[in-house]
Design a protein around this motif. Sequence first.
Motif, PDB file in Angstrom:
ATOM      1  N   LYS A  58      14.139  71.764  50.832  1.00  0.00           N
ATOM      2  CA  LYS A  58      14.777  72.001  49.524  1.00  0.00           C
ATOM      3  C   LYS A  58      16.282  71.752  49.595  1.00  0.00           C
ATOM      4  O   LYS A  58      16.908  71.917  50.633  1.00  0.00           O
ATOM      5  CB  LYS A  58      14.526  73.439  49.077  1.00  0.00           C
ATOM      6  CG  LYS A  58      13.150  73.671  48.492  1.00  0.00           C
ATOM      7  CD  LYS A  58      13.127  75.003  47.784  1.00  0.00           C
ATOM      8  CE  LYS A  58      11.840  75.320  47.027  1.00  0.00           C
ATOM      9  NZ  LYS A  58      10.644  74.589  47.295  1.00  0.00           N
ATOM     10  N   THR A  65      19.183  74.582  45.274  1.00  0.00           N
ATOM     11  CA  THR A  65      17.866  75.164  44.975  1.00  0.00           C
ATOM     12  C   THR A  65      17.566  76.298  45.958  1.00  0.00           C
ATOM     13  O   THR A  65      17.059  77.358  45.565  1.00  0.00           O
ATOM     14  CB  THR A  65      16.770  74.092  45.115  1.00  0.00           C
ATOM     15  OG1 THR A  65      17.237  72.895  44.517  1.00  0.00           O
ATOM     16  CG2 THR A  65      15.487  74.527  44.449  1.00  0.00           C
ATOM     17  N   LYS A 124      19.182  79.388  44.924  1.00  0.00           N
ATOM     18  CA  LYS A 124      18.535  79.985  43.741  1.00  0.00           C
ATOM     19  C   LYS A 124      17.312  80.784  44.170  1.00  0.00           C
ATOM     20  O   LYS A 124      17.110  81.913  43.720  1.00  0.00           O
ATOM     21  CB  LYS A 124      18.111  78.869  42.774  1.00  0.00           C
ATOM     22  CG  LYS A 124      19.239  78.409  41.872  1.00  0.00           C
ATOM     23  CD  LYS A 124      18.763  77.345  40.905  1.00  0.00           C
ATOM     24  CE  LYS A 124      19.957  76.710  40.206  1.00  0.00           C
ATOM     25  NZ  LYS A 124      19.658  75.404  39.645  1.00  0.00           N
ATOM     26  N   ASP A 135      23.948  69.183  47.065  1.00  0.00           N
ATOM     27  CA  ASP A 135      22.567  69.650  47.157  1.00  0.00           C
ATOM     28  C   ASP A 135      21.906  69.152  48.444  1.00  0.00           C
ATOM     29  O   ASP A 135      21.219  69.889  49.128  1.00  0.00           O
ATOM     30  CB  ASP A 135      21.784  69.173  45.925  1.00  0.00           C
ATOM     31  CG  ASP A 135      20.575  70.046  45.660  1.00  0.00           C
ATOM     32  OD1 ASP A 135      20.654  71.254  45.936  1.00  0.00           O
ATOM     33  OD2 ASP A 135      19.545  69.526  45.196  1.00  0.00           O
TER      34      ASP A 135
END
Lengths: 147, 653
Positions: free
Chosen positions: B143, B147, B150, B326
């Motif tokens: 991931k 993310t 989160k 990310d």
Amino acid sequence: MIKSGKIKVNKELCSGCGICELACSLYHENVCKPSWSRIKVKRKFLQLEFEPQICIQCEWPSCFFECPAKAIEINLTTGARYINEKKCTGCAKCARVCPLMPDSEIIRYKTINGKKIYFKCDLCMDRKEGSLCVEMCPRNALIYIKK
Amino acid sequence: MLYGWVGKIKKIDLSSNDISTIDTSKFIPEFIGGKGISLKIAWDMLKPEIGPFDPENILIFMTGPLTGTIAPTSGRGIISSISPRVYPNPWFTRSNIGGFWAPELKYAGFDGLIITGKSASPIYILVSDGDILFKDARNLWGKGAITTQKVIKEIHGEDVQVLCIGPAGENLIRSSTIQHNLGNASGEAGFGAVMGSKKIKAVVIKGSGEVRIAKPNQFLKDCKYAEELVRNGVNIAGMLNSKVALPTNANCSAACPCNCSWCKARKNVPAKFGSGFLTTVTQCLDYSYSQKWNVSEYDRPEIPDIKMKALPGFNGGIDIHYLLNDLGISEREYMCFYQWFDAFLQVNIEKIKGLELNINSMEFWFNFFRMMTRREGIFDVFAESVMRSADRLEELEIPEKFWKRLKKVAHFLHPAYGFPEHRLGRAFESQPSPIWLFSMLHWAFDTRDPMSNHHQSSFIQYVFPPHHGVPVPLADVSFNKIKKVYEKIFKNGDVIEPGFDPIDGKVKSAIWFQHRSCVIDSLLVCDWVFPRTFTSFKNQLELNGAKDLTGDIDVESRLFSSATGIKMSTQNLEKCGERIYNLERALHIRNYNRCRKIDESIEWICEFPEKSDGTKLNKKIFNRFIDSYYKNRNWNLKNGYPKKQKLKELGLL
């Protein structure tokens, strides 16, 4: 009921730095400890949303009327509704009746020698320069409004 | 009772699941904290033959005595390990990272974490009020970093602080980052890959404890004084504004009262990324490479093979930043790959093994970095970063006649140790003399891009023409006023004269900045703000009218003394800085054969002219600088080893 000054929060200006929390705990508790601060910045880092939460010094404070130990007192100069720690029995009634809780952490407790003592914002009533968090906030997100 | 420090450093061995405690008091006050303690731990634990991905490599998360307090800009931490990014041979270095994790670590009861060994399967480490737990992270593996945060926040609550890696770190990309919040990153040293090699997806921190302060009243007073100095109006770089609050700004780190240009990264953010997107590197690159980049400015014939161009994706767009944050890849890697591929196009190589170099299309870069994190086909080569890819041009099927040129460009972009050029005034921003001379001295003896050293020594550039990278708010500050400040601090204002002389003076002031950088990396505070060589003013008018611009270089020692209760003069604090600098040197000599020859590896790029004023040097002058440096440091002139006498004086022997 005597009116109180209050700290107004403009969350749009808050940048989440947490200086208010550290100033508060340093002034009141002599340590840098956000969990013992009378103001809490609720932060959503991934959304960049920051919201300082602090007692709004209700005109008719539920905590004042409900405290069985009469530990909530009112400062005559500022009007601050504060908890007299010496009288607090740790029953949590004030926290339960606070209209802003549990969404906001307005009244918190510390455990000292196994005994819970509740605390909340007293507008730094014994500080002649006024509320420290307001003074320290670098973004003017906190403003003191006189009673 | 300890004040400032919380007293414990946890050592976690993932191979044996052993967790032990080291007392912080072993290291203090001599090594202060942060960088200093990390180096001492490395000195004690790291053997020379250990590589970055070996289980024996240590990954150190460290805080300082001021971390978690109200001291201005103190919300930072430092990560140290053997860096896979370093070229040609990985060695131990550090990476300073902001955010909110470092204070949280102290509230959780630890000054630092040392992680060694290797987990059998992906885990995340949960540090919660004195407890350390290993949690299964198989569902998080693969991931993205944002993310991941989160998901973790959904499990452990919004208030936890997460340091994590993206797919880049998992697949050992050499430029991978450790990410925190939206845009804080331990960016340059490739520590994401070290974390990935240990199979740690994240370190999750939750703390409700405290940092005790020795003299609360005095400390509060000192902090207020320091805050006035750092946030009050316009500073020399014109960057720190007064209480001007913009709703679009967010602090990069805890306890920072400044409203500097990093905070302003939230502007012009597309709604799809939520209410904002903050990233420090984004801001740097955005600022320097979209608005201020002008192709003609860089198209100088004296600098062969390099024609800088503005990067796509930086002009107000943030998609690429979001992607890199990310995936967990350093944004400077994008910058370097872009310029490097541009060099391919210049020699009419438009395809690398079927990969069309559409470098001005965002689609290309989105594909490129995603494929890179998967290491498929030729991307396995690119995953090794630009410098190492340049050694493998044969595998990329590039005709041999272009190898030399393409390697040279790669080298130009990474002048030493495999780190991108920064503040040398050659490949990227211009840095008129003498600023690049200071930077050169920092580069020569450091173990990475010496960011925390040259930030402060570079700030005077904003009063030099041409004002690059930053608007010109300071035209009224005369050179003489700047000179006066240097006269006060270094007893020699001539050190900022543009020429080489006085070499000795320039070297001395560079050494001073190096010691102070060790201090700020150990306390820890922000290198943009400290040391306060210059003061700041309420507004531009006041600045223009001011006779004296000198700041207060004693602020750090005041903060240190009142927080920890250990009386420390500025001179003693600088001595600690010197100790730390020499310890780093000793570690590198023992483990990595650091010597004069390696120090000289920055010299070649300084033979090219600086891009704004054309100044350059030759081997002879460079050697004069190095000789003077060794002499001033009491290091051996031949090999650059600290002399016994120096090590004894510093208590290292």
